[in-house]
Design a protein around this motif. Structure first.
Motif, mmCIF file in Angstrom:
data_model
loop_
_atom_site.group_PDB
_atom_site.id
_atom_site.type_symbol
_atom_site.label_atom_id
_atom_site.label_comp_id
_atom_site.label_asym_id
_atom_site.label_seq_id
_atom_site.Cartn_x
_atom_site.Cartn_y
_atom_site.Cartn_z
ATOM 1 N N SER A 60 -26.414 16.862 28.964
ATOM 2 C CA SER A 60 -26.176 16.180 27.689
ATOM 3 C C SER A 60 -24.699 15.828 27.625
ATOM 4 N N PRO A 61 -24.304 14.920 26.713
ATOM 5 C CA PRO A 61 -22.882 14.671 26.522
ATOM 6 C C PRO A 61 -22.109 15.951 26.171
ATOM 7 N N LEU A 62 -22.755 16.860 25.429
ATOM 8 C CA LEU A 62 -22.070 18.095 25.031
ATOM 9 C C LEU A 62 -21.689 18.932 26.236
ATOM 10 N N TRP A 63 -22.536 18.952 27.276
ATOM 11 C CA TRP A 63 -22.181 19.697 28.492
ATOM 12 C C TRP A 63 -20.837 19.197 29.021
ATOM 13 N N ALA A 64 -20.709 17.883 29.133
ATOM 14 C CA ALA A 64 -19.473 17.301 29.663
ATOM 15 C C ALA A 64 -18.289 17.596 28.752
ATOM 16 N N VAL A 65 -18.507 17.500 27.437
ATOM 17 C CA VAL A 65 -17.420 17.753 26.484
ATOM 18 C C VAL A 65 -16.960 19.205 26.567
ATOM 19 N N LEU A 66 -17.892 20.161 26.589
ATOM 20 C CA LEU A 66 -17.523 21.580 26.665
ATOM 21 C C LEU A 66 -16.803 21.893 27.971
ATOM 22 N N ASP A 67 -17.253 21.298 29.049
ATOM 23 C CA ASP A 67 -16.608 21.492 30.346
ATOM 24 C C ASP A 67 -15.150 21.038 30.293
#
Length: 259
Positions: A60-67
């Motif tokens: 998800s976009p959130l995975w990339a943002v949290l990373d």
């Protein structure tokens, strides 16, 4: 001095603020949104009293943002693949000294932790970029002394034995991503559709960092939406449908998927 992957991506956010950076099943972030999210969520993660953070989320976009936000906050990020067995996950947690896990599947993770006799200290729910995630704090996980400059630890399951962790520096991540960008001649008109788990270094690097350095758009859908289930299940029609739907110019496939 070589820029870090975070610095390079934030500069891209300033260059083309209105272009689309990340899309998911329900959410879309422009480059301006992405830059703001990295800074704001990075400030939130900075307040966590832990150095190491495990990421256990579906694509998800959130995975990339949290990373990216985690690295921006000075945390060491350890992606935890859902295709690992409970024993492999427990080994990775203890091996890297993971004291906090961010997950979008808390019930499954609590079962994994209970089955491997790893105790939880507490858990908290957060809504970040419109998506609910759970922060699970682990008890009695001794801290590990990782090599200086480590910003990410990636684990490979291999064929036998426990997963092996590789410690990566910010310089190494940028060097590889920049080299791949040059080799693939990526550009802002590209549309990358991820069909591999973001918890694998190949997709993390070449499927997120490289398109973002190019100013391109990353389409990060749940794995089930692109036809992937478990470690080997594949619905070819769903995968092709996702590639056609987003008019993909790039994707990453393993030899097994191509076959």
């Amino acid at each position: 001095m070589q820029p870090s992957i975070i610095d390079a991506i934030l500069r891209q956010c300033e260059r083309q603020p209105d272009a689309t950076a990340l899309t998911g099943e329900q959410h879309e972030l422009s480059y301006q949104d992405l830059g703001s999210a990295i800074e704001q969520i990075g400030a939130l993660l900075h307040t966590l009293p832990y150095k190491t953070i495990g990421l256990a989320l579906d694509n998800s976009p959130l995975w990339a943002v949290l990373d990216l936000a985690g690295m921006s906050a000075g945390k060491i990020i350890i992606p935890l693949p859902f295709f690992f067995s409970p024993e492999q996950i427990a080994h990775s947690i203890k091996d890297a000294g993971i004291s906090c896990i961010l997950t979008d599947n808390p019930d499954q993770y609590q079962q994994i932790l209970a089955a491997t006799k790893l105790a939880t200290k507490s858990s908290y729910s957060h809504v970040i970029s419109g998506q609910e995630i759970t922060e699970i704090r682990l008890a009695d996980i001794p801290a590990k002394q990782l090599p200086a400059g480590t910003v990410k630890v990636t684990y490979t399951s291999g064929t036998t034995g426990n997963p092996k962790g590789v410690c990566l520096s910010a310089d190494a991540l940028y060097s590889v991503a920049d080299s791949l960008l040059d080799a693939t001649d990526g550009g802002p008109d590209d549309r990358h559709v991820s069909v591999l788990p973001l918890s694998t270094l190949l997709e993390n690097l070449a499927g997120v960092y490289v398109p973002l350095l190019a100013g391109a758009t990353c389409h990060l859908l749940p794995l089930a939406a692109v036809g992937l289930s478990g470690s080997s299940g594949l619905d070819v029609k769903k995968m092709l449908g996702a590639l056609i739907r987003f008019d993909a110019t790039t994707t990453i496939l393993t030899p097994q998927l191509l076959h």
